[in-house]
Design a protein around this motif. Structure first.
Motif, PDB file in Angstrom:
ATOM      1  N   ASN A  49       0.819  -1.204   0.000  1.00 25.46           N
ATOM      2  CA  ASN A  49       0.000   0.000   0.000  1.00 25.46           C
ATOM      3  C   ASN A  49       0.857   1.260   0.000  1.00 25.46           C
ATOM      4  O   ASN A  49       0.498   2.279  -0.596  1.00 25.46           O
ATOM      5  CB  ASN A  49      -0.942   0.007   1.205  1.00 25.46           C
ATOM      6  N   ALA A  50       2.004   1.170   0.665  1.00 24.89           N
ATOM      7  CA  ALA A  50       2.900   2.325   0.733  1.00 24.89           C
ATOM      8  C   ALA A  50       3.528   2.628  -0.626  1.00 24.89           C
ATOM      9  O   ALA A  50       3.558   3.784  -1.060  1.00 24.89           O
ATOM     10  CB  ALA A  50       3.982   2.088   1.777  1.00 24.89           C
ATOM     11  N   LYS A  52       2.380   1.675  -3.470  1.00 23.56           N
ATOM     12  CA  LYS A  52       1.290   2.048  -4.372  1.00 23.56           C
ATOM     13  C   LYS A  52       0.998   3.533  -4.266  1.00 23.56           C
ATOM     14  O   LYS A  52       0.819   4.223  -5.281  1.00 23.56           O
ATOM     15  CB  LYS A  52       0.034   1.237  -4.051  1.00 23.56           C
ATOM     16  N   LYS A  53       0.939   4.047  -3.036  1.00 21.74           N
ATOM     17  CA  LYS A  53       0.700   5.470  -2.833  1.00 21.74           C
ATOM     18  C   LYS A  53       1.836   6.291  -3.443  1.00 21.74           C
ATOM     19  O   LYS A  53       1.600   7.292  -4.129  1.00 21.74           O
ATOM     20  CB  LYS A  53       0.568   5.778  -1.342  1.00 21.74           C
ATOM     21  N   GLU A  56       1.489   6.297  -7.172  1.00 21.96           N
ATOM     22  CA  GLU A  56       0.440   7.191  -7.655  1.00 21.96           C
ATOM     23  C   GLU A  56       0.957   8.612  -7.802  1.00 21.96           C
ATOM     24  O   GLU A  56       0.639   9.309  -8.781  1.00 21.96           O
ATOM     25  CB  GLU A  56      -0.754   7.165  -6.694  1.00 21.96           C
ATOM     26  N   PHE A  57       1.750   9.043  -6.839  1.00 22.15           N
ATOM     27  CA  PHE A  57       2.336  10.382  -6.923  1.00 22.15           C
ATOM     28  C   PHE A  57       3.345  10.466  -8.059  1.00 22.15           C
ATOM     29  O   PHE A  57       3.355  11.428  -8.838  1.00 22.15           O
ATOM     30  CB  PHE A  57       2.994  10.758  -5.592  1.00 22.15           C
ATOM     31  N   GLN A  70       4.907  10.772   1.112  1.00 23.04           N
ATOM     32  CA  GLN A  70       3.530  10.298   1.113  1.00 23.04           C
ATOM     33  C   GLN A  70       3.459   8.787   1.210  1.00 23.04           C
ATOM     34  O   GLN A  70       2.543   8.232   1.837  1.00 23.04           O
ATOM     35  CB  GLN A  70       2.807  10.783  -0.154  1.00 23.04           C
ATOM     36  N   GLY A  71       4.430   8.110   0.632  1.00 22.88           N
ATOM     37  CA  GLY A  71       4.436   6.653   0.680  1.00 22.88           C
ATOM     38  C   GLY A  71       4.597   6.104   2.082  1.00 22.88           C
ATOM     39  O   GLY A  71       3.805   5.267   2.537  1.00 22.88           O
ATOM     40  N   VAL A  74       1.738   6.268   4.786  1.00 22.16           N
ATOM     41  CA  VAL A  74       0.693   5.241   4.794  1.00 22.16           C
ATOM     42  C   VAL A  74       0.891   4.303   5.981  1.00 22.16           C
ATOM     43  O   VAL A  74      -0.057   3.975   6.706  1.00 22.16           O
ATOM     44  CB  VAL A  74       0.699   4.446   3.474  1.00 22.16           C
TER      45      VAL A  74
END
Length: 324
Positions: A49-50, A52-53, A56-57, A70-71, A74
């Motif tokens: 999930n980290a 992935k975030k 996305e950025f 941001q990663g 999470v």
């Protein structure tokens, strides 16, 4: 004269074509590398999930520095992760204390250690990097700075972590259990579409540690190091062993000397094993990435893996290991 001028002009024009051709070739190569190699994000353990975030950025053109912050945030906010951020396991006295650091492609760094009551220490570390002349703030000073920067105090000891701590107090058996939770400190490296690398590392530290203990995670050169001309590395596991070897710095320097990320990670682990006769009792793992976007990972014991975002895919990747 006219003939001579004509030949001179023709020579210059030919040189122009040659230079333009070289520039075009370089541009095509750069575009090809960007499309096939990066952006990319890697993180210690299976923190999909980290990454992935972060991905996305990166996919929307954000900088590596924004993406890496941001990663890891999470996991700092993940109450189920008892080794990072909010919900982290406390020290022996019941205090949740957090450590984190961050590095930019320019080589700037910020760090906080023994930070109470702030869910996102990595963001405080970035503020230290960008808003102060210092690299590291600790304890009460770090908390005061965070509040001045607009961060809100909150209770980080969850009911679940408090219950587990009280059960531990009954026996006080102070011994790390290798890979028992299959997650630990999160260290992350991101390479953006420009090929720039940033890194971050954040943790609540060793469960039931002595009050005041600080591990490798917030130490530049130990838990995290990068050189934007070469690559970066992050560490997880027994922080004392990583600090004594300055492991992440070592890996980047080995890559500078021409080793691949995989070769550099293996050398760093081999040195730790050689210097610690009790290596069977603890885990250390490294993840590294060079400027080509090549990734390497190595650990002492089987069971460590790293998460990766690349080519718009998120994967979990078992690491090679020392013990058989």
């Amino acid at each position: 004269m006219k003939r001579r001028n004509f030949l001179k002009s023709a020579g210059v024009a030919g040189l122009g074509i040659s230079v333009s051709g070289d520039l075009l070739a370089q541009s095509l190569l750069q575009n090809t590398m960007q499309s096939t190699t990066y952006p990319v994000a890697v993180a210690t353990w299976n923190f999909q999930n980290a990454v992935k975030k972060a991905g996305e950025f990166l996919s929307t053109g954000s900088s590596a520095l924004d993406a890496v912050e941001q990663g890891v945030m999470v996991e700092e906010a993940n109450l189920k992760n008892t080794t990072v951020g909010n919900g982290g396991a406390p020290d022996r006295d019941g205090n949740v204390t957090l450590d984190a650091c961050i590095m930019s492609p320019a080589g700037d760094a910020g760090s906080v250690v023994y930070l109470h009551h702030i869910e996102h220490p990595v963001s405080v570390a970035r503020k230290v990097m960008e808003e102060t002349p210092h690299v590291m703030l600790a304890g009460e000073g770090a908390l005061q700075f965070a509040i001045q920067q607009g961060f809100k105090k909150q209770e980080l000891l969850t009911e679940e972590s408090e219950k587990a701590w009280k059960e531990w107090l009954e026996h006080k058996n102070y011994k790390p259990i290798i890979n028992i939770e299959n997650h630990d400190t999160i260290g992350m490296l991101c390479m953006d579409e420009k090929g720039d690398i940033a890194g971050a590392c954040t943790t609540s530290g060793l469960a039931y540690k002595m009050n005041g203990r600080v591990g490798d995670s917030p130490i530049i050169g130990a838990g995290l190091f990068l050189d934007n001309e070469i690559g970066g590395a992050v560490a997880t596991g027994m922080g004392e062993a990583v600090m004594k070897s300055v492991g992440s710095f070592l890996i980047v320097e080995l890559m500078r000397q021409g080793k691949t990320p995989q070769e550099a990670c293996e050398e760093a682990v081999n040195r730790i094993v050689a210097k610690n006769t009790n290596y069977q009792d603890f885990q250390v793992a490294f993840v590294a990435m060079n400027k080509k976007g090549e990734i390497g990972s190595y650990c002492i014991h089987e069971g460590f893996s790293y998460a990766k975002f690349q080519h718009d895919e998120v994967t979990n990747n078992p690491s090679k290991f020392y013990t058989k």
